[in-house]
Design a protein around this motif. Structure first.
Motif, short mmCIF file in Angstrom:
data_model
loop_
_atom_site.label_atom_id
_atom_site.label_comp_id
_atom_site.label_asym_id
_atom_site.label_seq_id
_atom_site.Cartn_x
_atom_site.Cartn_y
_atom_site.Cartn_z
N TYR A 59 100.05 -10.55 -93.72
CA TYR A 59 98.78 -11.82 -93.18
C TYR A 59 97.36 -11.12 -92.33
CZ TYR A 59 102.50 -15.33 -94.52
OH TYR A 59 103.11 -15.81 -94.12
N PRO A 60 96.08 -11.21 -92.96
CA PRO A 60 95.12 -10.61 -92.42
C PRO A 60 95.00 -10.43 -90.45
CG PRO A 60 94.56 -11.72 -94.21
CD PRO A 60 96.00 -11.76 -93.33
N ARG A 61 95.79 -11.22 -90.36
CA ARG A 61 95.72 -12.11 -88.76
C ARG A 61 96.57 -10.92 -87.87
NH1 ARG A 61 98.43 -16.84 -89.96
NH2 ARG A 61 100.80 -16.53 -88.98
N LEU A 62 97.64 -10.32 -88.65
CA LEU A 62 98.65 -8.91 -88.23
C LEU A 62 98.09 -7.69 -88.15
CD1 LEU A 62 102.01 -10.03 -89.20
CD2 LEU A 62 101.37 -9.96 -87.14
N ASP A 63 96.46 -7.56 -89.30
CA ASP A 63 96.08 -6.33 -89.38
C ASP A 63 95.32 -5.86 -87.90
OD1 ASP A 63 96.61 -6.43 -91.83
OD2 ASP A 63 94.60 -6.76 -91.96
N ALA A 64 95.81 -6.14 -87.07
CA ALA A 64 94.98 -6.07 -85.71
C ALA A 64 95.36 -5.69 -84.93
CB ALA A 64 93.98 -7.20 -85.10
N LEU A 65 96.83 -6.03 -85.15
CA LEU A 65 98.04 -5.96 -84.14
C LEU A 65 99.32 -5.22 -84.62
CD1 LEU A 65 99.50 -9.96 -84.02
CD2 LEU A 65 97.93 -8.66 -81.87
N LEU A 66 98.77 -5.01 -86.45
CA LEU A 66 99.88 -3.57 -86.68
C LEU A 66 99.99 -2.71 -87.37
CD1 LEU A 66 103.23 -5.98 -88.15
CD2 LEU A 66 103.47 -4.70 -85.92
N THR A 67 99.58 -1.50 -87.03
CA THR A 67 98.72 -0.46 -87.86
C THR A 67 99.80 -0.62 -89.50
OG1 THR A 67 100.43 1.10 -87.60
CG2 THR A 67 98.45 0.88 -86.00
#
Length: 147
Positions: A59-67
């Motif tokens: 999910y794109p929204r997790l890209d900022a949170l998870l490397t």
């Protein structure tokens, strides 16, 4: 001398628990992950579960949170530490969320002791085939009692 064997609790985690553990820097989710790594309980997995976890981690929204490395670690832990269950058809009926039927099948076919989730629809079931639906905090508390 008599040998005492401890029966390991068998647990189904919802996808939201796996993602939350990957995000955790401390607190309940970090503690849960440590207890899993320490072998305090066995996590069940299935082909369907791994597919959903892989999809959710993209999910794109997790890209900022998870490397990418954290995502890879979450998948590797699931593949190496979890016990794989082959799910039998038909999956149980769950009208509140048809997409979560496979989780109930994992509880049934993996003979799990409980399902740990943050999903209100699943928590509202309270139990499935006598197995409780628990939040991560409730499950950690249960593990503490069990020591």
């Amino acid at each position: 001398t008599q040998e005492i064997t401890q029966v390991t609790m068998r647990v189904v985690f919802d996808t939201n628990i796996i993602v939350s553990m990957a995000l955790a820097k401390g607190g309940t989710m970090h503690e849960l992950r440590q207890k899993w790594r320490d072998g305090r309980f066995s996590v069940l997995s299935s082909r369907e579960f791994l597919e959903e976890v892989k999809d959710v981690l993209e999910y794109p929204r997790l890209d900022a949170l998870l490397t990418p490395a954290l995502k890879q670690t979450a998948l590797e832990e699931l593949e190496s530490l979890a016990e794989r269950v082959l799910l039998k058809n038909p999956f149980p009926v769950f009208e509140a969320d048809e997409d979560d039927r496979y989780l109930l099948a994992m509880v049934r076919d993996g003979e799990a002791d409980c399902l740990v989730t943050g999903d209100k629809k699943l928590l509202d079931l309270h139990s499935f085939e006598g197995k409780p639906m628990l939040t991560a905090a409730q499950f950690v508390a249960l593990l503490e009692e069990d020591q």
